[in-house]
Design a protein around this motif. Structure first.
Motif, PDB file in Angstrom:
ATOM      1  N   ASP A 110       0.828  -1.202   0.000  1.00 33.77           N
ATOM      2  CA  ASP A 110       0.000   0.000   0.000  1.00 33.77           C
ATOM      3  C   ASP A 110       0.866   1.257   0.000  1.00 33.77           C
ATOM      4  O   ASP A 110       0.624   2.188  -0.761  1.00 33.77           O
ATOM      5  N   THR A 111       1.880   1.273   0.836  1.00 34.89           N
ATOM      6  CA  THR A 111       2.760   2.438   0.893  1.00 34.89           C
ATOM      7  C   THR A 111       3.468   2.640  -0.443  1.00 34.89           C
ATOM      8  O   THR A 111       3.531   3.760  -0.958  1.00 34.89           O
ATOM      9  N   THR A 112       3.995   1.570  -1.009  1.00 36.97           N
ATOM     10  CA  THR A 112       4.692   1.673  -2.286  1.00 36.97           C
ATOM     11  C   THR A 112       3.760   2.204  -3.369  1.00 36.97           C
ATOM     12  O   THR A 112       4.110   3.138  -4.101  1.00 36.97           O
ATOM     13  N   ALA A 113       2.573   1.624  -3.465  1.00 34.18           N
ATOM     14  CA  ALA A 113       1.615   2.076  -4.477  1.00 34.18           C
ATOM     15  C   ALA A 113       1.235   3.536  -4.266  1.00 34.18           C
ATOM     16  O   ALA A 113       1.142   4.310  -5.225  1.00 34.18           O
ATOM     17  N   ALA A 114       1.047   3.925  -3.022  1.00 30.66           N
ATOM     18  CA  ALA A 114       0.633   5.300  -2.729  1.00 30.66           C
ATOM     19  C   ALA A 114       1.703   6.319  -3.125  1.00 30.66           C
ATOM     20  O   ALA A 114       1.395   7.347  -3.725  1.00 30.66           O
ATOM     21  N   VAL A 115       2.961   6.036  -2.809  1.00 31.62           N
ATOM     22  CA  VAL A 115       3.999   7.035  -3.081  1.00 31.62           C
ATOM     23  C   VAL A 115       4.414   7.064  -4.544  1.00 31.62           C
ATOM     24  O   VAL A 115       4.997   8.057  -5.003  1.00 31.62           O
ATOM     25  N   LEU A 116       4.107   6.008  -5.291  1.00 25.84           N
ATOM     26  CA  LEU A 116       4.427   5.996  -6.721  1.00 25.84           C
ATOM     27  C   LEU A 116       3.327   6.628  -7.562  1.00 25.84           C
ATOM     28  O   LEU A 116       3.473   6.742  -8.779  1.00 25.84           O
ATOM     29  N   GLN A 117       2.218   7.024  -6.924  1.00 25.98           N
ATOM     30  CA  GLN A 117       1.107   7.664  -7.626  1.00 25.98           C
ATOM     31  C   GLN A 117       0.987   9.109  -7.178  1.00 25.98           C
ATOM     32  O   GLN A 117       1.242   9.427  -6.029  1.00 25.98           O
ATOM     33  N   ASP A 118       0.569   9.943  -8.098  1.00 23.16           N
ATOM     34  CA  ASP A 118       0.353  11.344  -7.767  1.00 23.16           C
ATOM     35  C   ASP A 118      -0.882  11.452  -6.883  1.00 23.16           C
ATOM     36  O   ASP A 118      -1.921  10.853  -7.170  1.00 23.16           O
ATOM     37  N   ARG A 119      -0.750  12.177  -5.813  1.00 24.42           N
ATOM     38  CA  ARG A 119      -1.855  12.402  -4.880  1.00 24.42           C
ATOM     39  C   ARG A 119      -2.005  13.900  -4.662  1.00 24.42           C
ATOM     40  O   ARG A 119      -1.035  14.650  -4.779  1.00 24.42           O
ATOM     41  N   PRO A 120      -3.204  14.346  -4.314  1.00 24.28           N
ATOM     42  CA  PRO A 120      -3.419  15.790  -4.137  1.00 24.28           C
ATOM     43  C   PRO A 120      -2.518  16.428  -3.080  1.00 24.28           C
ATOM     44  O   PRO A 120      -2.081  17.559  -3.237  1.00 24.28           O
TER      45      PRO A 120
END
Length: 167
Positions: A110-120
């Motif tokens: 989850d952490t890896t996926a989250a930081v590799l995606q642009d988030r607001p």
């Protein structure tokens, strides 16, 4: 999800546990569907009430599994996938080995996926920075027994991850 499943396999999980991890990797953020999309897209800091609402997604996701998935392991993985090994996570502040093994794997994915995606609220990290973030969090957020194996599996699939992330 493939990296998480490969990690579980390399750690020697039995078939039942491996199946629960694989299922949870496809459904762990199901509870986010119950949160207002505007809140999830918010660019500034969350208020304590908003943060609490977002954190509630783990419980909501676990509750949604009651009618879908018969394995109690899946529900526990989903419920505890934001616990940190130092006890600072949520929803229950579990620490170390008290956190279900599958949840510790999903936490890494989850952490890896989250930081590799642009988030607001923040910019995307590159692959190497994401790996460094995981390494830096070992012992605080991430399990020191599982994270090295996860990082090996992630490195072995770096080309596939790059293809997924390519614009």
């Amino acid at each position: 999800a493939r990296v998480g499943t490969a990690t579980a396999r390399r750690l020697g999980l039995d078939e039942e546990h491996l199946g629960a991890v694989a299922y949870a990797l496809r459904t762990y953020d199901l509870g986010l569907s119950a949160i207002d999309a505007e809140l999830l897209r918010k660019t500034g800091s969350l208020s304590p009430a908003e943060r609490g609402r977002v954190q509630e997604h783990t419980r909501t996701g676990a509750e949604l599994m009651d009618g879908i998935e018969p394995s109690p392991k899946v529900k526990l993985i989903i419920l505890h996938h934001h616990e940190n090994v130092d006890g600072s996570g949520y929803p229950d502040g579990l620490a170390g080995e008290a956190i279900p093994l599958g949840a510790r794997i999903v936490r890494l994915v989850d952490t890896t996926a989250a930081v590799l995606q642009d988030r607001p609220a923040r910019e995307t990290l590159d692959f190497e920075s994401a790996i460094e973030l995981i390494r830096d969090g070992i012992g605080r957020e991430f399990c020191p027994r599982i994270a090295p194996t996860y990082l090996e599996c992630l490195a072995e699939r770096a080309d596939a991850v790059a293809r997924i992330l390519a614009p």
